[in-house]
Enzyme design. Structure first.
Site, short mmCIF file in Angstrom:
data_model
loop_
_atom_site.label_atom_id
_atom_site.label_comp_id
_atom_site.label_asym_id
_atom_site.label_seq_id
_atom_site.Cartn_x
_atom_site.Cartn_y
_atom_site.Cartn_z
N ASN A 1 0.85 -1.19 0.00
CA ASN A 1 0.00 0.00 0.00
C ASN A 1 0.89 1.24 0.00
OD1 ASN A 1 -1.89 2.02 0.44
ND2 ASN A 1 -2.34 1.40 2.55
N LYS B 1 -0.03 4.23 -0.16
CA LYS B 1 -0.71 5.36 0.49
C LYS B 1 -0.56 6.61 -0.41
CE LYS B 1 -0.25 3.16 4.93
NZ LYS B 1 -0.11 3.29 6.38
N HIS C 1 -9.38 0.66 5.23
CA HIS C 1 -8.11 0.95 5.91
C HIS C 1 -8.36 1.91 7.08
CE1 HIS C 1 -4.02 2.33 6.68
NE2 HIS C 1 -3.61 1.25 6.04
N GLU D 1 -6.89 4.40 8.14
CA GLU D 1 -6.76 5.83 7.84
C GLU D 1 -8.06 6.39 7.27
OE1 GLU D 1 -2.03 5.17 7.23
OE2 GLU D 1 -3.27 5.39 5.45
N GLU E 1 -4.85 -5.17 10.75
CA GLU E 1 -3.86 -4.12 10.97
C GLU E 1 -4.14 -3.42 12.30
OE1 GLU E 1 -2.00 -2.52 7.13
OE2 GLU E 1 -3.94 -1.58 7.31
N GLY F 1 2.72 2.36 10.93
CA GLY F 1 3.64 3.49 10.75
C GLY F 1 4.27 3.98 12.04
N SER G 1 3.64 -1.99 10.36
CA SER G 1 5.09 -1.92 10.50
C SER G 1 5.79 -3.24 10.16
CB SER G 1 5.48 -1.45 11.92
OG SER G 1 4.95 -0.15 12.16
#
Length: 248
Positions: A11, A13, A95, A97, A165, A171, A211
């Site tokens: 991904n 992003k 996701h 985010e 996730e 991250g 990560s």
């Protein structure tokens, strides 16, 4: 137990330029990648066609999002039909985010998932808990509620890859331990057996994101219920190849 093909998604992003994405693609095209691993990369929408045009066959491309309605007056969105027309065979959905920053609800993600699948696009469906939720011992409850919204609308999960996730590990450089990751993956599989069918539980790939790096991927890949990875930052680097080859 059905043998599940290892799956690694990248991904990107909101990262990349024409030059950098051509470089990533060239690196993947020339790399010795494990033939038994399915590889899908998700560049920003602007670079989907560029990526598809240059990426060798056998490697697939995913959109990072798709809308839940047919072509029409939906400014800024991309339709399932447009992805199909562009030979983009996958989409990421749910996701964290998008759930957190763009406030997408479980139901909206479920509708998009159903629409993508009905239109012939496969889905990498993300789920995961925040640090507060984990500390309150609500991990399984949160994750199964996110997946449960989809299970209401979608009975056939053969074209879904579930990506677990933990939000607190995305991250941040924090990684769930192999035991923590395996425990949640096993719980998701057991939920699938109860909610969908034993066949869906056996065959659906559950991949880990948060990560993932070339340093931890081999240990994670050994776990019984971890069928691959959804890779963020590392997918922009040459180390992505090492992650694809985690099983070798």
């Amino acid at each position: 137990m059905a043998s599940r093909q290892f799956f690694v998604g990248g991904n990107f992003k909101m990262n990349g330029t024409i030059d950098s994405i051509k470089g990533i693609v060239k690196n993947l095209n020339e790399a010795q990648l494990d033939k038994n691993t399915e590889v899908v990369v998700a560049p920003p929408a602007l670079y989907l066609l560029l990526t598809r045009e240059h990426l060798r066959s056998g490697l697939e491309v995913a959109a990072q999002n798709v809308f839940d309605k047919p072509n029409g007056a939906f400014t800024g969105e991309i339709s399932v039909e447009q992805l199909k027309d562009s030979n983009i065979t996958w989409t990421l959905l749910g996701h964290s985010e998008r759930r957190v920053i763009l406030q997408e609800s479980d139901d909206f993600i479920a509708r998009k998932t159903k629409y993508a699948l009905d239109g012939g696009v496969s889905v990498i469906l993300c789920c995961g808990e925040t640090l507060e939720q984990r500390e309150a011992n609500k991990t399984i409850e949160v994750v199964t509620a996110q997946l449960g919204a989809v299970a209401k609308d979608v009975k056939d999960w053969s074209k879904i890859v579930v990506a677990y996730e933990p939000v607190w590990a995305i991250g941040t450089g924090k990684v769930a331990t192999t035991e923590q990751a395996q425990e949640v993956h096993a719980a998701i599989r057991s939920w699938m057996a109860k909610t969908l069918s034993q066949e869906a539980a056996d065959k659906t790939r559950i991949i880990y994101g948060g990560s993932v790096s070339e340093k931890n991927c081999k240990d994670l890949a050994k776990e019984q219920d971890i069928d691959g990875f959804l890779v963020g930052g590392a997918s922009l680097k040459p180390a992505f190849v090492d992650i694809v080859n985690a099983k070798v």
